[in-house]
Design a protein around this motif. Structure first.
Motif, mmCIF file in Angstrom:
data_model
loop_
_atom_site.group_PDB
_atom_site.id
_atom_site.type_symbol
_atom_site.label_atom_id
_atom_site.label_comp_id
_atom_site.label_asym_id
_atom_site.label_seq_id
_atom_site.Cartn_x
_atom_site.Cartn_y
_atom_site.Cartn_z
ATOM 1 N N ARG A 1 10.761 -35.981 15.002
ATOM 2 C CA ARG A 1 10.882 -35.306 16.368
ATOM 3 C C ARG A 1 12.579 -35.525 16.511
ATOM 4 N NH1 ARG A 1 6.816 -34.572 19.676
ATOM 5 N NH2 ARG A 1 8.161 -35.188 21.500
ATOM 6 N N ASP B 1 8.000 -30.659 17.601
ATOM 7 C CA ASP B 1 7.137 -29.663 18.275
ATOM 8 C C ASP B 1 8.138 -28.581 18.704
ATOM 9 O OD1 ASP B 1 8.252 -30.804 20.209
ATOM 10 O OD2 ASP B 1 6.410 -31.216 21.286
ATOM 11 N N ARG C 1 1.592 -33.057 15.765
ATOM 12 C CA ARG C 1 2.289 -32.611 16.876
ATOM 13 C C ARG C 1 1.575 -33.194 18.092
ATOM 14 N NH1 ARG C 1 5.554 -27.377 15.818
ATOM 15 N NH2 ARG C 1 4.494 -26.679 17.793
ATOM 16 N N GLN C 2 0.253 -33.139 18.265
ATOM 17 C CA GLN C 2 -0.373 -33.505 19.078
ATOM 18 C C GLN C 2 -0.205 -34.988 19.268
ATOM 19 O OE1 GLN C 2 -4.389 -32.125 18.070
ATOM 20 N NE2 GLN C 2 -3.720 -29.964 18.867
ATOM 21 N N THR D 1 -0.340 -29.632 12.920
ATOM 22 C CA THR D 1 -0.729 -29.371 14.378
ATOM 23 C C THR D 1 -1.303 -30.551 15.042
ATOM 24 O OG1 THR D 1 -1.291 -27.209 13.941
ATOM 25 C CG2 THR D 1 -2.385 -28.149 16.007
#
Length: 207
Positions: A204, A158, A151-152, A148
């Motif tokens: 990504r 994501d 991803r931030q 998490t």
């Protein structure tokens, strides 16, 4: 008073104090766990009879502490994963770039997993999948928090749910261990393949 003195002495001779028995039990448990880890490390199919002999205890004593082979394997898995959880804490997954933290955790924990591969393989064969997964709950939770955070930061993809990525990592680590156990990979080759696969998995997608 003399009668009370003799009564107390007799009680002591009969083992009236629980402390010696407790100490004996703790020594037996430690011997059993050490023997079991060694036996399963050589042979995932090691029997309770072999483990009792290696521990220097009788079958009655062994079953008095561990009622089944499954219970013994569960304790060994719990102990091994507690060591991995300690590595999680030491790696400090909450700071630094998420991708670097993930690879640092994989490398450091792999050493512990590699040392216990045959025992963990035996445990996964003997225990229900839910029980095996339950032993990993704390580690998987820490991994999901790291995913998490990544991803931030924009480091990890994501477009897929975090829980799915965690499940995939969990499965890949087990698969890497199985490849070593089967002789298809050396430990070093498995770690290299695992790292490369995880980097690709979490990357990504191109815009």
């Amino acid at each position: 008073m003399e009668s009370e003195h003799h009564s107390g002495a007799a009680k002591a001779r009969r083992g009236g104090s629980a402390h010696p028995r407790r100490a004996d039990a703790e020594r037996n448990i430690a011997a059993i766990l050490a023997a079991a880890a060694s036996c399963f490390g050589k042979n995932p199919n090691a029997s309770m009879t072999e483990i009792a002999a290696a521990a220097g205890v009788g079958r009655v004593t062994l079953y008095g502490h561990f009622s089944s082979r499954e219970e013994l394997l569960s304790r060994l898995m719990e102990r091994a994963l507690t060591e991995v959880a300690t590595v999680v804490d030491a790696t400090d997954l909450a700071h630094g770039p998420a991708d670097e933290a993930l690879l640092a955790f994989i490398r450091s924990s792999w050493q512990l997993l590699d040392r216990n591969l045959r025992m963990l393989h035996a445990a996964r064969q003997a225990l229900p999948a839910e029980a095996v997964h339950g032993h990993h709950t704390g580690i998987l939770s820490a991994m999901e928090q790291l995913i998490t955070r990544g991803r931030q930061e924009g480091t990890f993809r994501d477009d897929l749910p975090a829980h799915w990525l965690v499940t995939t990592i969990y499965t890949l680590v087990q698969a890497a261990g199985d490849q070593v156990e089967s002789g298809r990979f050396t430990s070093e080759e498995a770690l290299d393949a695992l790292e490369a696969t995880l980097v690709s998995l979490l990357q990504r997608p191109a815009a």
